[in-house]
Design an enzyme around this catalytic site. Structure first.
Site, PDB file in Angstrom:
ATOM      1  N   LYS A  88     -10.947  -5.160  -3.703  1.00  0.00           N
ATOM      2  CA  LYS A  88     -11.858  -4.045  -3.976  1.00  0.00           C
ATOM      3  C   LYS A  88     -11.184  -2.986  -4.845  1.00  0.00           C
ATOM      4  O   LYS A  88     -11.837  -2.194  -5.473  1.00  0.00           O
ATOM      5  CB  LYS A  88     -12.284  -3.390  -2.662  1.00  0.00           C
ATOM      6  CG  LYS A  88     -13.096  -4.303  -1.788  1.00  0.00           C
ATOM      7  CD  LYS A  88     -13.083  -3.812  -0.338  1.00  0.00           C
ATOM      8  CE  LYS A  88     -13.526  -4.891   0.613  1.00  0.00           C
ATOM      9  NZ  LYS A  88     -12.938  -4.775   1.939  1.00  0.00           N
ATOM     10  N   LYS A 105       0.816  -1.216   0.000  1.00  0.00           N
ATOM     11  CA  LYS A 105       0.000   0.000   0.000  1.00  0.00           C
ATOM     12  C   LYS A 105       0.849   1.265   0.000  1.00  0.00           C
ATOM     13  O   LYS A 105       0.377   2.326   0.404  1.00  0.00           O
ATOM     14  CB  LYS A 105      -0.950  -0.017   1.195  1.00  0.00           C
ATOM     15  CG  LYS A 105      -2.066  -1.030   1.010  1.00  0.00           C
ATOM     16  CD  LYS A 105      -3.072  -1.017   2.115  1.00  0.00           C
ATOM     17  CE  LYS A 105      -4.195  -2.006   1.803  1.00  0.00           C
ATOM     18  NZ  LYS A 105      -5.054  -2.285   2.926  1.00  0.00           N
ATOM     19  N   LYS A 144      -4.779 -11.401  -6.366  1.00  0.00           N
ATOM     20  CA  LYS A 144      -5.979 -11.783  -5.611  1.00  0.00           C
ATOM     21  C   LYS A 144      -7.129 -10.822  -5.902  1.00  0.00           C
ATOM     22  O   LYS A 144      -6.901  -9.640  -6.199  1.00  0.00           O
ATOM     23  CB  LYS A 144      -5.656 -11.885  -4.115  1.00  0.00           C
ATOM     24  CG  LYS A 144      -5.609 -10.599  -3.419  1.00  0.00           C
ATOM     25  CD  LYS A 144      -5.496 -10.718  -1.916  1.00  0.00           C
ATOM     26  CE  LYS A 144      -5.432  -9.277  -1.444  1.00  0.00           C
ATOM     27  NZ  LYS A 144      -5.282  -8.965  -0.125  1.00  0.00           N
TER      28      LYS A 144
HETATM   29  P1  TYM Z   1     -10.078  -7.226   4.845  1.00  0.00           P
HETATM   30  O1  TYM Z   1     -11.185  -6.310   5.232  1.00  0.00           O
HETATM   31  O2  TYM Z   1      -9.118  -6.790   3.810  1.00  0.00           O
HETATM   32  O3  TYM Z   1     -10.645  -8.615   4.391  1.00  0.00           O
HETATM   33  C1  TYM Z   1     -11.603  -9.310   5.157  1.00  0.00           C
HETATM   34  C2  TYM Z   1     -11.395 -10.799   5.072  1.00  0.00           C
HETATM   35  O4  TYM Z   1     -11.514 -11.230   3.721  1.00  0.00           O
HETATM   36  C3  TYM Z   1     -10.382 -12.009   3.367  1.00  0.00           C
HETATM   37  N1  TYM Z   1     -10.095 -11.786   1.937  1.00  0.00           N
HETATM   38  C4  TYM Z   1      -9.958 -12.778   1.037  1.00  0.00           C
HETATM   39  N2  TYM Z   1     -10.043 -14.117   1.179  1.00  0.00           N
HETATM   40  C5  TYM Z   1      -9.879 -14.864   0.050  1.00  0.00           C
HETATM   41  N3  TYM Z   1      -9.630 -14.318  -1.173  1.00  0.00           N
HETATM   42  C6  TYM Z   1      -9.532 -12.987  -1.350  1.00  0.00           C
HETATM   43  N4  TYM Z   1      -9.303 -12.487  -2.559  1.00  0.00           N
HETATM   44  C7  TYM Z   1      -9.701 -12.149  -0.207  1.00  0.00           C
HETATM   45  N5  TYM Z   1      -9.670 -10.814  -0.013  1.00  0.00           N
HETATM   46  C8  TYM Z   1      -9.926 -10.612   1.301  1.00  0.00           C
HETATM   47  C9  TYM Z   1      -9.267 -11.493   4.257  1.00  0.00           C
HETATM   48  O5  TYM Z   1      -8.236 -12.449   4.397  1.00  0.00           O
HETATM   49  C10 TYM Z   1     -10.002 -11.224   5.539  1.00  0.00           C
HETATM   50  O6  TYM Z   1     -10.116 -12.408   6.321  1.00  0.00           O
HETATM   51  N6  TYM Z   1      -6.765  -6.766   8.494  1.00  0.00           N
HETATM   52  C11 TYM Z   1      -8.021  -7.360   8.168  1.00  0.00           C
HETATM   53  C12 TYM Z   1      -9.166  -6.882   9.056  1.00  0.00           C
HETATM   54  C13 TYM Z   1      -8.971  -7.091  10.528  1.00  0.00           C
HETATM   55  C14 TYM Z   1      -9.006  -8.325  11.221  1.00  0.00           C
HETATM   56  C15 TYM Z   1      -8.850  -7.978  12.608  1.00  0.00           C
HETATM   57  C16 TYM Z   1      -9.136  -9.649  10.817  1.00  0.00           C
HETATM   58  C17 TYM Z   1      -8.810  -6.089  11.446  1.00  0.00           C
HETATM   59  N7  TYM Z   1      -8.730  -6.641  12.701  1.00  0.00           N
HETATM   60  C18 TYM Z   1      -8.845  -8.977  13.585  1.00  0.00           C
HETATM   61  C19 TYM Z   1      -9.127 -10.635  11.813  1.00  0.00           C
HETATM   62  C20 TYM Z   1      -8.973 -10.284  13.173  1.00  0.00           C
HETATM   63  C21 TYM Z   1      -8.363  -6.973   6.748  1.00  0.00           C
HETATM   64  O7  TYM Z   1      -7.882  -6.030   6.220  1.00  0.00           O
HETATM   65  O8  TYM Z   1      -9.302  -7.696   6.169  1.00  0.00           O
END
Ligand code: TYM
Length: 326
Positions: A195, A111, A192
């Site tokens: 968004k 990022k 991957k």
């Molecule tokens: P975020 O919001 O980017 O994504 C949410 C969840 O979706 C999964 N994900 C995917 N899984 C499979 N294929 C994909 N293309 C794909 N894109 C996204 C992510 O692995 C995630 O599980 N840092 C985290 C948010 C967070 C969090 C936490 C997660 C903040 N605090 C505590 C677990 C525990 C994030 O950015 O997810």
């Protein structure tokens, strides 16, 4: 009973990567563990987002959680910013984390990384995530594959804290699904699904119309050798379709590959399976989203349940580092 926690950022339309990598497993886990799920609105502030859009995305995501089958009578659903201990514990952890370990986070590097204009919040983002998890003494964290490194950091921070200040935190493990942990972009299948991709044809959103899903799958990039086989290195486009189909059916992609000889047939049935998978969620979504008063009441109850756990853990950690209790 084991405890689990996970969170998703309210940063735009949820896509099927979020669904198969995370939300689908949240629903399974709520039946097996004491589950906590939050919408991590504070994390979404690390991106440049308009205030009214953030507020609306937050309600959208809560409605998606409910429509997907998360039940507030069974699990705890809450908004991260409603439980102030998340930022309080993040500060204690920041005072044990090093610049070096945060600089190594690949998501931070992707990022923009270490530049003059990079926001400090983006840099310390994984520490806030560690606080989200450690506050709840959780055993497992259901996430997609891209969160693996953040979970490793969480474990390192917890172990360091325990070592320095006494046994305090449970050391959590990531639970990453066997299929769907990394759903790839349909147009550029070596990256991957996300968004923030230029081609909207590459991403299928959870609320896409059936005709839209059909169109995106029909136009998905494959290859010209015509053989249906699951091979992520040589045939990444086809592998992506097989994985999506497999995630719908709950089987391995190789099993799906054995059933087909023609790409066209595979695409047709993959689209149908995905449309069926998402149909009940899409049907329920509007009902939840159109009742913000009920959503807010539900979040309030969730926050109270979350706070009851988080405030105790925070106080324990604050005492341990020498902060005098009020
Ligand atoms: P975020 O919001 O980017 O994504 C949410 C969840 O979706 C999964 N994900 C995917 N899984 C499979 N294929 C994909 N293309 C794909 N894109 C996204 C992510 O692995 C995630 O599980 N840092 C985290 C948010 C967070 C969090 C936490 C997660 C903040 N605090 C505590 C677990 C525990 C994030 O950015 O997810």
């Amino acid at each position: 009973m084991a405890r689990v926690l996970s969170g998703i950022q309210p940063s735009g339309a949820m896509h099927i990567g979020n669904y198969f990598g995370a939300i689908k497993n949240f629903v399974i886990e709520q039946g097996q563990a004491d589950a906590f799920y939050c919408v991590v609105d504070l994390h979404a502030l690390t991106q440049n987002v308009e205030p009214e859009i953030l507020a609306s995305n937050t309600l959208d995501l809560m409605a998606i959680y409910l429509a997907s089958g998360l039940n507030p009578d069974v699990c705890t659903l809450f908004l991260q910013s409603h439980v102030v201990e998340h930022t309080q514990l993040a500060w204690l952890l920041e005072c044990t984390a090093s610049m070096g370990e945060l600089r190594r986070m690949t998501q931070f590097k992707d990022k923009g990384g270490d530049q003059e204009g990079t926001r400090v919040g983006l840099f310390t983002y994984p520490v806030l995530m560690a606080a989200d998890i450690l506050l709840y003494d959780v055993d497992r964290v259901p996430v997609g594959d891209d969160q693996r490194q953040h979970l490793e950091l969480t474990r390192d921070l917890a172990q360091r804290f325990n070592h320095r200040f006494g046994e305090m935190f449970v050391i959590p493990e990531a639970t990453i699904p066997a299929v769907g942990a990394r759903v790839m972009d349909l147009q550029e299948p070596t990256r991957k699904m996300s968004k923030s991709v230029s081609s909207p044809l590459g991403t299928i959103n959870m609320l896409d119309e059936p005709s839209e899903i059909e169109r995106k799958i029909k136009k998905a990039v494959t290859d010209t050798d015509g053989e249906v086989r699951y091979d992520t290195a040589v045939k990444p486009g086809l592998a992506t379709l097989l994985s999506i189909f497999a995630a719908c059916e709950g089987v391995a992609p190789t099993i799906i590959a054995e059933r087909y000889e023609r790409y066209g047939d595979l695409k047709r049935d993959a689209a149908a399976a995905l449309i069926e998978e998402l149909r009940p969620i899409q049907q329920r979504y509007r009902e939840y989203r159109d009742d913000p008063v009920a959503l807010k009441a539900m979040m309030e109850l969730g926050a109270a349940k979350a706070r009851a756990v988080a405030s105790q853990t925070y106080r324990r950690a604050a005492d341990a580092v020498g902060l005098v209790a009020p």
